[in-house]
Write an enzyme that holds these catalytic residues in place. Structure first.
Site, PDB file in Angstrom:
ATOM      1  N   SER A  18       0.864  -1.179   0.000  1.00 17.17           N
ATOM      2  CA  SER A  18       0.000   0.000   0.000  1.00 17.17           C
ATOM      3  C   SER A  18       0.903   1.233   0.000  1.00 17.17           C
ATOM      4  CB  SER A  18      -0.934  -0.023   1.218  1.00 17.17           C
ATOM      5  OG  SER A  18      -0.230   0.182   2.405  1.00 17.17           O
ATOM      6  N   HIS A  30      -3.194  -6.179   2.643  1.00 16.24           N
ATOM      7  CA  HIS A  30      -2.300  -7.186   3.213  1.00 16.24           C
ATOM      8  C   HIS A  30      -2.971  -8.525   3.446  1.00 16.24           C
ATOM      9  CE1 HIS A  30       0.293  -3.677   4.918  1.00 16.24           C
ATOM     10  NE2 HIS A  30       0.388  -3.802   3.614  1.00 16.24           N
ATOM     11  N   GLU A  62      -4.557  -2.324   9.291  1.00 12.71           N
ATOM     12  CA  GLU A  62      -3.788  -2.903  10.398  1.00 12.71           C
ATOM     13  C   GLU A  62      -4.422  -2.638  11.758  1.00 12.71           C
ATOM     14  OE1 GLU A  62       0.281  -1.552  10.083  1.00 12.71           O
ATOM     15  OE2 GLU A  62       0.213  -1.760   7.899  1.00 12.71           O
ATOM     16  N   GLU A  76       1.625  -9.572   7.011  1.00 12.50           N
ATOM     17  CA  GLU A  76       2.467  -9.170   8.148  1.00 12.50           C
ATOM     18  C   GLU A  76       2.318 -10.128   9.319  1.00 12.50           C
ATOM     19  OE1 GLU A  76       1.863  -4.947   8.786  1.00 12.50           O
ATOM     20  OE2 GLU A  76       2.916  -4.485   6.915  1.00 12.50           O
ATOM     21  N   ASP A 131      -3.750   1.210  11.843  1.00 15.11           N
ATOM     22  CA  ASP A 131      -3.348   1.876  10.603  1.00 15.11           C
ATOM     23  C   ASP A 131      -4.425   1.596   9.557  1.00 15.11           C
ATOM     24  OD1 ASP A 131      -2.317   2.942   8.331  1.00 15.11           O
ATOM     25  OD2 ASP A 131      -0.583   1.595   8.177  1.00 15.11           O
ATOM     26  N   GLU A 139      -2.677   5.667  12.515  1.00 21.51           N
ATOM     27  CA  GLU A 139      -1.812   6.067  11.398  1.00 21.51           C
ATOM     28  C   GLU A 139      -2.668   6.218  10.138  1.00 21.51           C
ATOM     29  OE1 GLU A 139       1.379   3.197  10.999  1.00 21.51           O
ATOM     30  OE2 GLU A 139       1.365   3.451   8.829  1.00 21.51           O
ATOM     31  N   ASP A 179       1.984   8.310   7.499  1.00 19.53           N
ATOM     32  CA  ASP A 179       2.810   7.373   6.719  1.00 19.53           C
ATOM     33  C   ASP A 179       2.750   7.808   5.255  1.00 19.53           C
ATOM     34  OD1 ASP A 179       3.922   5.230   5.377  1.00 19.53           O
ATOM     35  OD2 ASP A 179       2.353   3.807   5.866  1.00 19.53           O
ATOM     36  N   LYS A 211      10.082   5.001   7.259  1.00 19.70           N
ATOM     37  CA  LYS A 211      10.366   3.839   6.405  1.00 19.70           C
ATOM     38  C   LYS A 211      11.533   4.214   5.508  1.00 19.70           C
ATOM     39  CE  LYS A 211       5.667   1.949   5.859  1.00 19.70           C
ATOM     40  NZ  LYS A 211       4.412   2.125   5.073  1.00 19.70           N
ATOM     41  N   SER A 233       9.457   1.682  10.884  1.00 18.26           N
ATOM     42  CA  SER A 233       8.520   0.685  10.365  1.00 18.26           C
ATOM     43  C   SER A 233       9.106  -0.254   9.318  1.00 18.26           C
ATOM     44  CB  SER A 233       7.318   1.404   9.755  1.00 18.26           C
ATOM     45  OG  SER A 233       6.461   0.489   9.109  1.00 18.26           O
ATOM     46  N   HIS A 234       8.650  -1.482   9.388  1.00 18.28           N
ATOM     47  CA  HIS A 234       8.881  -2.471   8.325  1.00 18.28           C
ATOM     48  C   HIS A 234       7.992  -2.137   7.124  1.00 18.28           C
ATOM     49  CE1 HIS A 234       5.210  -5.115   9.683  1.00 18.28           C
ATOM     50  NE2 HIS A 234       4.940  -3.847   9.669  1.00 18.28           N
ATOM     51  N   ARG A 235       8.089  -2.906   6.046  1.00 16.36           N
ATOM     52  CA  ARG A 235       7.139  -2.866   4.938  1.00 16.36           C
ATOM     53  C   ARG A 235       6.381  -4.193   4.935  1.00 16.36           C
ATOM     54  NH1 ARG A 235       7.429   1.919   1.850  1.00 16.36           N
ATOM     55  NH2 ARG A 235       5.303   1.223   1.461  1.00 16.36           N
ATOM     56  N   SER A 236       5.275  -4.232   4.217  1.00 21.43           N
ATOM     57  CA  SER A 236       4.546  -5.509   4.173  1.00 21.43           C
ATOM     58  C   SER A 236       5.357  -6.571   3.427  1.00 21.43           C
ATOM     59  CB  SER A 236       3.176  -5.312   3.537  1.00 21.43           C
ATOM     60  OG  SER A 236       3.290  -4.693   2.281  1.00 21.43           O
ATOM     61  N   LYS A 282       7.315  -0.623  14.376  1.00 19.96           N
ATOM     62  CA  LYS A 282       6.198  -1.404  13.831  1.00 19.96           C
ATOM     63  C   LYS A 282       6.805  -2.580  13.083  1.00 19.96           C
ATOM     64  CE  LYS A 282       3.210   0.047  10.303  1.00 19.96           C
ATOM     65  NZ  LYS A 282       1.991   0.591   9.716  1.00 19.96           N
TER      66      LYS A 282
HETATM   67  P1  PGA Z   1       3.059  -1.298   3.003  1.00 18.82           P
HETATM   68  O1  PGA Z   1       2.124  -1.002   4.232  1.00 18.82           O
HETATM   69  O2  PGA Z   1       4.389  -1.716   3.479  1.00 18.82           O
HETATM   70  O3  PGA Z   1       2.313  -2.374   2.263  1.00 18.82           O
HETATM   71  O4  PGA Z   1       3.106  -0.019   2.197  1.00 18.82           O
HETATM   72  C1  PGA Z   1       2.572  -0.658   5.486  1.00 18.82           C
HETATM   73  C2  PGA Z   1       1.879   0.555   6.010  1.00 18.82           C
HETATM   74  O5  PGA Z   1       0.970   1.120   5.376  1.00 18.82           O
HETATM   75  O6  PGA Z   1       2.237   1.010   7.091  1.00 18.82           O
HETATM   76 ZN    ZN Z   2       0.780   2.789   7.006  1.00 23.01          ZN
END
Ligand code: PGA
Ligand code: ZN
Length: 412
Positions: free
Chosen positions: A40, A155, A164, A207, A242, A282, A308, A333, A360-363, A384
């Site tokens: 996303s 996801h 999320e 995730e 989120d 978020e 984000d 990110k 933050s991680h990514r999906s 995250k």
């Molecule tokens: P993404 O989503 O890694 O698929 O972009 C994570 C988020 O929106 O926080």
């Molecule tokens: Zn997000």
């Protein structure tokens, strides 16, 4: 000191899609990194280069790999690699575009992270210590994990539109404690979902969180509230959401079970914030709905409102959001902006504005644990990292468990 060899290859991420892995060598020292990938993604993010050919259904990253091996590898040999800024400046200059679309943010970030690791190892430092040095921070912190235990949106295949639903063990005494609290609650939630929705409903999303056939956010929030209570962590674990609202915005309205205007979304969030023990939200509105963010931030002053897709770890967008009081938290990110130096700079802007920062991680993740060290190194207190399930997520938990043995404090 100059890099003696730089090499990239194509490997796979947690969704089985190709991604870039980079190795940076100085004699026998090696720094290696793998680039994550979102689903996303925000429309203002730096550009991930994909080949668009037959292989891997268009998703191969050989152009980015070749950009490292043929272009960056040649130029990087002239730059002092213990100077991360000089390395990242070179990468930005070689690319020359505002969104890293020429060489690809995936090529650039792979090099930036690999060089950062190499420098840490040459200096005989832990990665988080070196990141601390780069960011001028000595106050290392093991962050509170935000664990996405119900996956919706892009996801998962469930009908849940919001992306999320996380738990955050804000009152844990240590990360060891936090990991246990998250894992226990996760497994209790699994039992509750099985009871209510059957065994098929305990399959997991990208995730590692469950993806039961829920229709409304309230159903997810009720399940999680019950799991927290049953696990004995009421008041100790808070909930975090989120919605990733850009994904259910149709250009005019927010389309959930029905169409919501901005005004109706504001009312809906106020109701959720009153009813549930929510610590943060978020992306409650789509990425360019500044008015929505601003209004919710005014309305929910004691809550953390995180940007984000709104901010995409981009200093210009962060500065704008600070000036106009759009939110009070940055989701950090590294691949949204593309270099370690720029990510640290983004974090600093947010910290200076008294915002909170959540790494933050990514999906689409990998076994690379860079973000665990990044969060500890900049001392931001929030991370995250998904559910405590699947090695792409668990690897970050495990790295934080290791780092904590160096007697570093947990929490905000
Ligand atoms: P993404 O989503 O890694 O698929 O972009 C994570 C988020 O929106 O926080
Ligand atoms: Zn997000």
């Amino acid at each position: 000191m100059k890099i003696t060899k730089l090499y990239a290859r194509q490997v796979l991420d947690s969704r089985g899609n190709p991604t870039v892995e980079v190795e940076a060598y100085f004699n026998n020292y090696l720094g290696r990194a793998i680039v994550p990938s979102g689903a996303s993604t925000g429309k203002h993010e730096a550009i991930e280069l994909r080949d668009g050919r037959k292989e891997y259904l268009g998703k191969s990253v050989m152009r980015a790999v070749n950009n490292v091996n043929k272009i960056i590898a040649r130029e990087i040999k002239d730059v002092e690699f213990l100077n991360q800024r000089a390395i990242d400046d070179l990468l930005i200059k070689l690319d020359g575009t505002p969104n890293k679309s020429k060489l690809g943010a995936n090529a650039i970030l792979g090099v930036s992270m690999a060089v950062c690791r190499l420098a840490a190892s040459v200096k005989h430092k832990q990665l988080y210590e070196y990141i601390g040095e780069l960011s001028g921070n000595k106050n290392f912190r093991i962050p509170i994990p935000f664990a996405n235990i119900i996956n919706g949106g892009k996801h998962s295949g469930s009908s849940l539109k919001m992306q999320e639903f996380m738990i955050a063990p804000v009152k844990a005494k240590s990360f060891k404690d936090a990991a246990r609290m998250v894992s226990e609650t996760y497994h209790i939630l699994k039992g509750l979902i099985k009871e209510k929705y059957g065994t098929l409903a305990i399959n997991v999303g990208d995730e590692g969180g469950f993806a039961p056939p829920l229709k409304t956010p309230e159903e997810a929030l009720e399940l999680i509230t019950e799991a927290i209570k049953k696990a004995g962590y009421k008041g100790k674990i808070k909930i975090s959401m989120d919605p990733a609202a850009s994904e259910f915005y149709d250009g005019n309205n927010y389309v959930l079970d029905k169409s919501y205007t901005r005004e109706e979304m504001l009312n809906y969030y106020s109701y959720l914030l009153k009813k549930y023990d929510i610590y943060s939200i978020e992306d409650p509105f789509e990425q360019d709905d500044y008015e929505g963010f601003k209004r919710l931030s005014e309305l929910a002053k004691n809550k953390l409102i995180i940007g984000d897709d709104l901010l995409v770890t981009n200093p210009e967008r962060i500065n704008y959001a600070i000036q106009h009081k759009l939110c009070n938290g940055l989701l950090l990110k590294v691949n949204q902006i593309g270099t370690v130096t720029e990510a640290i700079h983004a974090a600093k802007l947010a910290i200076d504005a008294k915002w909170k920062v959540m790494v933050s991680h990514r999906s689409g993740e990998t076994e690379d644990t860079f973000i665990a060290d990044l969060a500890v190194g900049i001392g931001c207190g929030h991370i995250k990292i998904g559910a405590p399930c699947r090695s792409d997520r668990v690897s970050k938990y495990n790295q934080l468990l290791r780092i904590e043995e160096n007697k570093i404090k947990y929490g905000f």
